[in-house]
Design a protein around this motif. Sequence first.
Motif, PDB file in Angstrom:
ATOM      1  N   ILE A   1      48.168  58.408  35.032  1.00 40.15           N
ATOM      2  CA  ILE A   1      48.017  56.970  34.822  1.00 40.15           C
ATOM      3  C   ILE A   1      46.955  56.461  35.793  1.00 40.15           C
ATOM      4  N   ASP A   2      45.831  55.949  35.263  1.00 35.01           N
ATOM      5  CA  ASP A   2      44.758  55.487  36.136  1.00 35.01           C
ATOM      6  C   ASP A   2      44.358  54.043  35.857  1.00 35.01           C
ATOM      7  N   GLY A   3      45.171  53.310  35.146  1.00 32.52           N
ATOM      8  CA  GLY A   3      44.907  51.896  34.894  1.00 32.52           C
ATOM      9  C   GLY A   3      46.145  51.252  34.314  1.00 32.52           C
ATOM     10  N   PHE A   4      46.223  49.936  34.413  1.00 32.48           N
ATOM     11  CA  PHE A   4      47.424  49.231  33.963  1.00 32.48           C
ATOM     12  C   PHE A   4      47.047  48.091  33.001  1.00 32.48           C
ATOM     13  N   PRO A   5      47.878  47.875  31.967  1.00 35.26           N
ATOM     14  CA  PRO A   5      48.997  48.732  31.576  1.00 35.26           C
ATOM     15  C   PRO A   5      48.516  49.939  30.777  1.00 35.26           C
ATOM     16  N   THR A   6      49.207  51.059  30.895  1.00 38.66           N
ATOM     17  CA  THR A   6      48.963  52.242  30.067  1.00 38.66           C
ATOM     18  C   THR A   6      50.202  52.497  29.217  1.00 38.66           C
ATOM     19  N   LEU A   7      50.000  52.669  27.916  1.00 37.74           N
ATOM     20  CA  LEU A   7      51.107  52.952  27.005  1.00 37.74           C
ATOM     21  C   LEU A   7      51.020  54.407  26.556  1.00 37.74           C
ATOM     22  N   LYS A   8      52.136  55.104  26.639  1.00 38.31           N
ATOM     23  CA  LYS A   8      52.213  56.480  26.146  1.00 38.31           C
ATOM     24  C   LYS A   8      53.416  56.597  25.222  1.00 38.31           C
ATOM     25  N   LEU A   9      53.189  57.192  24.054  1.00 41.39           N
ATOM     26  CA  LEU A   9      54.265  57.457  23.109  1.00 41.39           C
ATOM     27  C   LEU A   9      54.695  58.908  23.278  1.00 41.39           C
ATOM     28  N   PHE A  10      55.966  59.118  23.594  1.00 47.72           N
ATOM     29  CA  PHE A  10      56.507  60.466  23.741  1.00 47.72           C
ATOM     30  C   PHE A  10      57.148  60.870  22.414  1.00 47.72           C
ATOM     31  N   ILE A  11      56.556  61.893  21.769  1.00 46.27           N
ATOM     32  CA  ILE A  11      57.050  62.394  20.486  1.00 46.27           C
ATOM     33  C   ILE A  11      57.748  63.717  20.740  1.00 46.27           C
ATOM     34  N   HIS A  12      59.063  63.709  20.643  1.00 47.27           N
ATOM     35  CA  HIS A  12      59.875  64.898  20.976  1.00 47.27           C
ATOM     36  C   HIS A  12      59.490  65.418  22.364  1.00 47.27           C
ATOM     37  N   GLY A  13      59.301  64.486  23.284  1.00 50.19           N
ATOM     38  CA  GLY A  13      59.015  64.841  24.667  1.00 50.19           C
ATOM     39  C   GLY A  13      57.563  65.056  24.999  1.00 50.19           C
ATOM     40  N   VAL A  14      56.700  65.075  23.989  1.00 49.97           N
ATOM     41  CA  VAL A  14      55.272  65.325  24.223  1.00 49.97           C
ATOM     42  C   VAL A  14      54.534  63.984  24.297  1.00 49.97           C
TER      43      VAL A  14
END
Length: 438
Positions: free
Chosen positions: A106-119
């Motif tokens: 994470i190098d900036g805000f906000p950062t969104l990440k979608l975890f698909i089956h943990g990935v």
Amino acid sequence: MNWLTILCGLQLLFCVLKPGICSAADDFKTRLDGSVLELDESNFDSAIASFDFILVDFYAPWCGHCKRLAPQLDKVAPILAGLRDPIAIAKLDADKFATLARKYEIDGFPTLKLFIHGVPVDYRGPRKPDLLVLYLKKYVAPDVSILGSDSAISDFLEAAGTYFPLYIGFGLNETVISHLAIKYKKMAWFSVAKDFSEDAMVLYDFDKVPALVVLHPNYKEQSVFYGPFEDEFLGDFIKQNLLPLAVPMNYETLGQLRYDDRKIVLTIMENEKGEKSQKLIKLLKAAASANRDLVFGYVGVKQWKEFADTFGASKNKKFPKLIIWNGDEEYFSVIGSESLDDEDQGSQISRFLEGYREGRIEKKMIEGPSFMDHMKSTIGVGALVIIVFLVAMLMLIRSISKDDDEPRRAGTRRDIDHGDSSDAESSDSENGARKKEE
């Protein structure tokens, strides 16, 4: 066996080896009530293991963009929790839990990440509540939907909405388009109709099968492809129809243009809503239909002056103005065809394109920062801090090489260059947040 099946198997094995974490994961599932989950280092892994799909907002309490995004996520959380394949929404104070932030880069805000089956997958889509829901629904949908009747086609179109283009393969095997559906899943809906009536053929305007129909509901556009259904030709058709024939320039369409390497024929108008402009847009669509190797876009100075001014709109107020843009820092004017007169604009557009293809062009640079760079996720906070450090070191080396007795004055540019880097880092963090903003 696909990669999702393998991941599920690994997850089951993990639960056997680490039953405590899986028990915590079960507890999380009971809390999917439509609220945004608050994560920390003690429950982050459990949350990721609990849901097949979970969107995590990595935020910082001091970040203004994060504060504006938070209520948007509150609005969409209950909608996404109610889907047939629910998507959980969670947030993590990445400023406080820096170890987790570093782990997920994470190098900036906000950062969104979608975890698909943990990935984890970077989410770079729209953040307005209605569009965010539509965008995320695509992740949990099949790569290619199988439609078995006219009513199934209608249901598919209704569920997909109007924001993305829709591809429907009539009499087409799903394996023909599956790899392209995966490649462009973020940008379009894909389906194949196994059974349909003659009424459907009339409604979707095709007269033989197999046929691939693409619909742009927002722009009331439709196109049909009859083959050949080989990768090269099929891929070109799908890629060239991801965008409408004439693209209105805004932040969302600029984001979509990141995935297209074609040159852009950009028309700058005074007001894209005006009657004359609407007639011109129809001519641009006709030109786009005959020149699929180019993207045709337009922008009104009244609608987005800042963007138009990067191409010298304020200096040359004779509109409409035509240019060729490479999507980055360069653009080209065609000598003798910079502006359009009111009469016979279709012929003038043809002469402009002819001049461009024959090389009668003048290269120019945009004024100000590259707008495509602005749309991309460019330099993050970490990289900016490194750059600040390297610049400071360079200035220090240069100063050492000079006479040590050289007099200095307080408050000079050199003194500022050697100032405390903590202020620079704070400023860069805010810059990083802005660059992460949609």
